[in-house]
Design an enzyme around this catalytic site. Structure first.
Site, PDB file in Angstrom:
ATOM      1  N   ASP A  98       0.264  -1.099   0.150  1.00 36.06           N
ATOM      2  CA  ASP A  98       0.272  -0.141  -0.262  1.00 36.06           C
ATOM      3  C   ASP A  98       1.035   1.688   0.219  1.00 36.06           C
ATOM      4  O   ASP A  98       0.492   1.895   0.559  1.00 36.06           O
ATOM      5  CB  ASP A  98      -0.740  -0.457   1.262  1.00 36.06           C
ATOM      6  CG  ASP A  98      -0.140  -0.389   2.624  1.00 36.06           C
ATOM      7  OD1 ASP A  98       1.069  -0.045   2.263  1.00 36.06           O
ATOM      8  OD2 ASP A  98      -1.169  -0.815   3.847  1.00 36.06           O
ATOM      9  N   GLU A 120      -0.518  -8.962  -1.215  1.00 36.87           N
ATOM     10  CA  GLU A 120      -1.144  -8.498  -0.515  1.00 36.87           C
ATOM     11  C   GLU A 120      -2.783  -7.873  -0.573  1.00 36.87           C
ATOM     12  O   GLU A 120      -2.484  -6.174   0.145  1.00 36.87           O
ATOM     13  CB  GLU A 120      -0.002  -8.132   0.599  1.00 36.87           C
ATOM     14  CG  GLU A 120      -0.718  -7.208   2.141  1.00 36.87           C
ATOM     15  CD  GLU A 120       0.483  -6.896   3.060  1.00 36.87           C
ATOM     16  OE1 GLU A 120      -0.289  -5.590   2.996  1.00 36.87           O
ATOM     17  OE2 GLU A 120       1.330  -7.074   4.244  1.00 36.87           O
ATOM     18  N   GLU A 134      -2.219   4.632   3.205  1.00 42.44           N
ATOM     19  CA  GLU A 134      -2.205   3.713   3.062  1.00 42.44           C
ATOM     20  C   GLU A 134      -3.873   3.080   2.842  1.00 42.44           C
ATOM     21  O   GLU A 134      -3.807   2.206   1.758  1.00 42.44           O
ATOM     22  CB  GLU A 134      -1.343   2.813   3.860  1.00 42.44           C
ATOM     23  CG  GLU A 134      -0.038   3.002   3.642  1.00 42.44           C
ATOM     24  CD  GLU A 134       0.293   4.633   4.481  1.00 42.44           C
ATOM     25  OE1 GLU A 134      -0.589   5.079   5.649  1.00 42.44           O
ATOM     26  OE2 GLU A 134       1.727   4.545   5.021  1.00 42.44           O
ATOM     27  N   HIS A 214       5.985   4.725  12.989  1.00 42.60           N
ATOM     28  CA  HIS A 214       6.653   5.363  11.766  1.00 42.60           C
ATOM     29  C   HIS A 214       4.680   6.310  11.473  1.00 42.60           C
ATOM     30  O   HIS A 214       4.987   7.271  10.653  1.00 42.60           O
ATOM     31  CB  HIS A 214       7.236   5.053  10.985  1.00 42.60           C
ATOM     32  CG  HIS A 214       6.450   3.844  10.208  1.00 42.60           C
ATOM     33  ND1 HIS A 214       6.020   3.963   8.976  1.00 42.60           N
ATOM     34  CD2 HIS A 214       6.382   2.243  10.438  1.00 42.60           C
ATOM     35  CE1 HIS A 214       5.270   3.055   8.590  1.00 42.60           C
ATOM     36  NE2 HIS A 214       5.595   1.964   9.867  1.00 42.60           N
ATOM     37  N   ARG A 216       2.299   7.909   9.293  1.00 41.65           N
ATOM     38  CA  ARG A 216       2.445   9.610   8.975  1.00 41.65           C
ATOM     39  C   ARG A 216       0.257  10.559   9.974  1.00 41.65           C
ATOM     40  O   ARG A 216       1.104  11.555  10.247  1.00 41.65           O
ATOM     41  CB  ARG A 216       1.943   9.488   7.874  1.00 41.65           C
ATOM     42  CG  ARG A 216       2.998   9.673   7.185  1.00 41.65           C
ATOM     43  CD  ARG A 216       2.952  10.079   5.327  1.00 41.65           C
ATOM     44  NE  ARG A 216       3.635   9.284   4.775  1.00 41.65           N
ATOM     45  CZ  ARG A 216       4.790  10.328   4.099  1.00 41.65           C
ATOM     46  NH1 ARG A 216       4.602  11.875   4.243  1.00 41.65           N
ATOM     47  NH2 ARG A 216       5.635   9.976   3.785  1.00 41.65           N
ATOM     48  N   HIS A 246      12.405   5.076  13.066  1.00 38.81           N
ATOM     49  CA  HIS A 246      12.543   4.931  11.688  1.00 38.81           C
ATOM     50  C   HIS A 246      13.328   6.572  11.516  1.00 38.81           C
ATOM     51  O   HIS A 246      13.108   7.540  11.873  1.00 38.81           O
ATOM     52  CB  HIS A 246      11.139   4.987  11.210  1.00 38.81           C
ATOM     53  CG  HIS A 246      11.233   4.787  10.053  1.00 38.81           C
ATOM     54  ND1 HIS A 246      10.556   5.987   9.426  1.00 38.81           N
ATOM     55  CD2 HIS A 246       9.754   4.263   9.190  1.00 38.81           C
ATOM     56  CE1 HIS A 246      10.377   5.726   7.626  1.00 38.81           C
ATOM     57  NE2 HIS A 246       9.454   3.971   7.816  1.00 38.81           N
TER      58      HIS A 246
HETATM   59  C1  UD1 Z   1       7.107   4.728   3.517  1.00 36.55           C
HETATM   60  C2  UD1 Z   1       5.536   4.170   3.207  1.00 36.55           C
HETATM   61  C3  UD1 Z   1       3.980   4.040   4.119  1.00 36.55           C
HETATM   62  C4  UD1 Z   1       4.907   2.370   4.666  1.00 36.55           C
HETATM   63  C5  UD1 Z   1       6.556   2.296   5.008  1.00 36.55           C
HETATM   64  C6  UD1 Z   1       7.495   1.188   5.275  1.00 36.55           C
HETATM   65  C7  UD1 Z   1       4.208   5.899   1.140  1.00 36.55           C
HETATM   66  C8  UD1 Z   1       3.968   6.709   1.764  1.00 36.55           C
HETATM   67  N1  UD1 Z   1       4.748   5.561   2.907  1.00 36.55           N
HETATM   68  O1  UD1 Z   1       6.768   5.884   4.532  1.00 36.55           O
HETATM   69  O2  UD1 Z   1       3.289   2.858   3.466  1.00 36.55           O
HETATM   70  O3  UD1 Z   1       4.623   1.837   5.731  1.00 36.55           O
HETATM   71  O4  UD1 Z   1       7.639   3.418   3.977  1.00 36.55           O
HETATM   72  O5  UD1 Z   1       8.454   1.883   6.588  1.00 36.55           O
HETATM   73  O6  UD1 Z   1       4.199   5.168   0.818  1.00 36.55           O
HETATM   74  N2  UD1 Z   1      13.461   8.190   4.740  1.00 36.55           N
HETATM   75  C9  UD1 Z   1      14.784   8.135   4.950  1.00 36.55           C
HETATM   76  N3  UD1 Z   1      16.641   6.611   5.083  1.00 36.55           N
HETATM   77  C10 UD1 Z   1      15.484   5.223   4.558  1.00 36.55           C
HETATM   78  C11 UD1 Z   1      13.789   5.779   4.106  1.00 36.55           C
HETATM   79  C12 UD1 Z   1      13.093   7.377   3.852  1.00 36.55           C
HETATM   80  O7  UD1 Z   1      16.631   8.911   5.778  1.00 36.55           O
HETATM   81  O8  UD1 Z   1      15.727   4.943   4.190  1.00 36.55           O
HETATM   82  C13 UD1 Z   1      13.163   9.479   5.695  1.00 36.55           C
HETATM   83  C14 UD1 Z   1      13.105  10.635   4.185  1.00 36.55           C
HETATM   84  O9  UD1 Z   1      13.519  11.459   4.219  1.00 36.55           O
HETATM   85  C15 UD1 Z   1      12.192  10.427   3.614  1.00 36.55           C
HETATM   86  C16 UD1 Z   1      11.311  10.273   4.699  1.00 36.55           C
HETATM   87  O10 UD1 Z   1      12.056   9.147   5.563  1.00 36.55           O
HETATM   88  O11 UD1 Z   1      11.932  11.483   2.620  1.00 36.55           O
HETATM   89  C17 UD1 Z   1       9.965   9.299   4.519  1.00 36.55           C
HETATM   90  O12 UD1 Z   1       9.994   8.234   3.227  1.00 36.55           O
HETATM   91  P1  UD1 Z   1       9.057   7.874   3.049  1.00 36.55           P
HETATM   92  O13 UD1 Z   1       9.443   7.026   1.944  1.00 36.55           O
HETATM   93  O14 UD1 Z   1       8.234   8.990   2.253  1.00 36.55           O
HETATM   94  O15 UD1 Z   1       7.576   7.805   3.927  1.00 36.55           O
HETATM   95  P2  UD1 Z   1       8.207   6.717   4.948  1.00 36.55           P
HETATM   96  O16 UD1 Z   1       7.206   7.216   6.151  1.00 36.55           O
HETATM   97  O17 UD1 Z   1       8.459   5.970   5.253  1.00 36.55           O
HETATM   98  N1  UDP Z   2      12.101  -3.969  10.268  1.00 31.19           N
HETATM   99  C1  UDP Z   2      13.306  -3.798  10.172  1.00 31.19           C
HETATM  100  N2  UDP Z   2      14.188  -3.660  11.250  1.00 31.19           N
HETATM  101  C2  UDP Z   2      13.638  -2.295  11.579  1.00 31.19           C
HETATM  102  C3  UDP Z   2      12.250  -2.153  12.205  1.00 31.19           C
HETATM  103  C4  UDP Z   2      11.152  -3.317  11.501  1.00 31.19           C
HETATM  104  O1  UDP Z   2      13.707  -5.074   9.333  1.00 31.19           O
HETATM  105  O2  UDP Z   2      14.838  -1.740  12.718  1.00 31.19           O
HETATM  106  C5  UDP Z   2      10.832  -4.916   9.008  1.00 31.19           C
HETATM  107  C6  UDP Z   2       9.770  -5.352  10.197  1.00 31.19           C
HETATM  108  O3  UDP Z   2      10.612  -7.228  10.692  1.00 31.19           O
HETATM  109  C7  UDP Z   2       8.576  -5.697   8.661  1.00 31.19           C
HETATM  110  C8  UDP Z   2       9.247  -4.551   7.759  1.00 31.19           C
HETATM  111  O4  UDP Z   2       9.993  -3.753   8.498  1.00 31.19           O
HETATM  112  O5  UDP Z   2       8.790  -6.538   8.145  1.00 31.19           O
HETATM  113  C9  UDP Z   2       8.084  -3.376   8.621  1.00 31.19           C
HETATM  114  O6  UDP Z   2       8.041  -2.080   8.196  1.00 31.19           O
HETATM  115  P1  UDP Z   2       7.906  -0.939   8.952  1.00 31.19           P
HETATM  116  O7  UDP Z   2       7.621  -0.456   9.871  1.00 31.19           O
HETATM  117  O8  UDP Z   2       8.587   0.092   7.693  1.00 31.19           O
HETATM  118  O9  UDP Z   2       6.761  -0.321   7.932  1.00 31.19           O
HETATM  119  P2  UDP Z   2       4.838  -1.257   7.773  1.00 31.19           P
HETATM  120  O10 UDP Z   2       5.236  -2.732   7.845  1.00 31.19           O
HETATM  121  O11 UDP Z   2       4.402  -0.422   8.720  1.00 31.19           O
HETATM  122  O12 UDP Z   2       4.700  -1.043   6.322  1.00 31.19           O
END
Ligand code: UD1
Ligand code: UDP
Length: 379
Positions: A98, A120, A134, A214, A216, A246
């Site tokens: 999602d 999924e 999502e 994490h 939003r 995160h």
């Molecule tokens: C995203 C997904 C969310 C998912 C989550 C898993 C969307 C809108 N959101 O949220 O559905 O549950 O990933 O973790 O698709 N950043 C880093 N390094 C990384 C990753 C992220 O620095 O490796 C920081 C950056 O500043 C980035 C911000 O996190 O701009 C947000 O990342 P983004 O992918 O937009 O959204 P998430 O909150 O990570």
């Molecule tokens: N996870 C990981 N390292 C961490 C925290 C989570 O590998 O420090 C894994 C966790 O086991 C799960 C996935 O990341 O499989 C979940 O990701 P996240 O919570 O970022 O996203 P969501 O599932 O909410 O989309």
């Protein structure tokens, strides 16, 4: 016979975790050429998974920018993925979950009339603001996809209610495949979980509470309430909270401001998957708003308190291993104390259940993708 070209798209950590078993399973089919595209909506967290899974993407869009808005992220994903589909045509696209990557990937494929399989499929909270964005992302993918891999019967029923009449397959969630494969690898080679091994001595016999957050919709007041609850839980010297934070700046800023001085809250950078799985296996209980962690914790019999108002994963709650506790600090603290103080309440939740799958989801998905794509190509 020419092989069908299948493009697997992923952008974030959980997509890569849930798709690496699917990629491996598809690669076993001589009828299929597997191509992979990392949008790199996440960068470091995605690369952690790709490195461990041995995946070298055929395309990497390198989309991540610090603190990127949803508008800019979505626009860049759509044009970026569209460009890949134009330069390297495929017979099918597979998206997972999602995220913005999954939604934009499905849309870009639809604009080119390329069939889409959704891994999924059918998760619904019923509230478009929880989880945000999502819930709408996955609802948008449903009318586009022709193959819907629902992890459970509940998810399949949700799709049927939206008038999806064909292509629904209940496969289990491939996160359970990833979890079991990774746990077995860590058991065989504990050094794989080096991040966990570094912090494990600091637990020092205390009860371990694993924390992630994490979402939003929790940014701002919700995250502050969660941090307040963590501080109050950490007032008990018999517990240690392990919190891989995160990298979204909105999360780190609150946690740094509110938790910096608490010695038994171990804030660490995101763990790689083997280390996270090892920490989960060692934890007494889990506090999270994560989707994936809600699925993994029941499989290991770890009570999981879900810091959200709704869930699209009711199976863990029904199995008794998960409980929705919202983001009210008093409620979170009370629910954690109940599990720490009441052995009967703890034992009632700490039962291993696998409502999300049996670890064979990827093999089922690969077989159906193979058959479904051959049929389409003859049509
Ligand atoms: C995203 C997904 C969310 C998912 C989550 C898993 C969307 C809108 N959101 O949220 O559905 O549950 O990933 O973790 O698709 N950043 C880093 N390094 C990384 C990753 C992220 O620095 O490796 C920081 C950056 O500043 C980035 C911000 O996190 O701009 C947000 O990342 P983004 O992918 O937009 O959204 P998430 O909150 O990570
Ligand atoms: N996870 C990981 N390292 C961490 C925290 C989570 O590998 O420090 C894994 C966790 O086991 C799960 C996935 O990341 O499989 C979940 O990701 P996240 O919570 O970022 O996203 P969501 O599932 O909410 O989309």
């Amino acid at each position: 016979m020419s092989r069908r070209r299948i493009l697997i798209l992923f952008g974030t950590r959980p997509e890569a975790i849930k798709l690496f078993p699917v990629i491996r399973a598809l690669q076993a089919f001589p009828t299929i050429e597997v191509l992979t595209c990392a949008t790199a909506q996440h960068r470091d967290m995605l690369d952690q998974v790709l490195g461990i899974a041995g995946i070298r993407p055929d395309h990497d869009l390198d989309i991540m920018e610090p603190g990127q808005t949803l508008d800019r992220l979505t626009a860049r994903l759509l044009t970026g993925i569209g460009g890949v589909l134009d330069t390297d045509p495929v017979d099918r696209v597979i998206v997972q979950g999602d995220t913005a990557t999954a939604m934009a990937g499905a849309l870009a494929a639809y604009y080119r009339k390329i069939p889409v399989a959704h891994v999924e499929a059918g998760l619904r909270s019923g509230n478009i603001l929880h989880p945000w964005p999502e819930e709408v992302n996955r609802r948008m993918i449903a009318p586009i996809a022709d193959l819907h891999f629902a992890p459970t019967e509940i998810a399949a029923a949700a799709l049927r209610r939206e008038a999806i009449t064909s292509g629904i397959h209940v496969t289990g969630n491939s996160v359970i495949d990833a979890l079991h494969q990774t746990l077995a690898a860590v058991e065989a080679r504990p050094a794989l979980a080096a991040g966990w091994q570094d912090v494990a001595p600091a637990i020092d016999g205390r009860r371990l509470i694993l924390v992630t957050t994490h979402r939003r919709e929790n940014f701002g007041g919700g995250l502050e309430a969660i941090a307040d609850a963590l501080l109050r839980i950490a007032a008990d010297p018999a517990v240690v909270l392990l919190f891989p934070v995160h990298p979204n700046p909105a999360v780190g800023a609150v946690m740094e401001r509110m938790l910096a001085s608490q010695a038994n809250i171990l804030r660490v950078p995101p763990f790689d998957y083997p280390s996270f799985v090892a920490a989960l296996a060692a934890a007494s209980l889990v506090l999270t708003d994560s989707g994936g962690v809600q699925e993994e914790a029941p499989a290991l019999g770890k009570p999981v308190l879900v810091m959200r108002e709704t869930t699209e994963r009711p199976e863990g709650v029904a199995a008794g291993t998960a409980r929705l506790v919202g983001t009210d600090a008093d409620r979170i603290v009370a629910e954690v104390r109940r599990l720490l103080d009441d052995q009967t309440a703890y034992a009632a939740m700490a039962q291993a259940h696998n409502p999300f799958g049996d670890g064979q989801a990827a093999a089922r998905i690969a077989r159906i993708v193979d058959a479904g794509t051959r049929l389409l190509s003859r049509a």
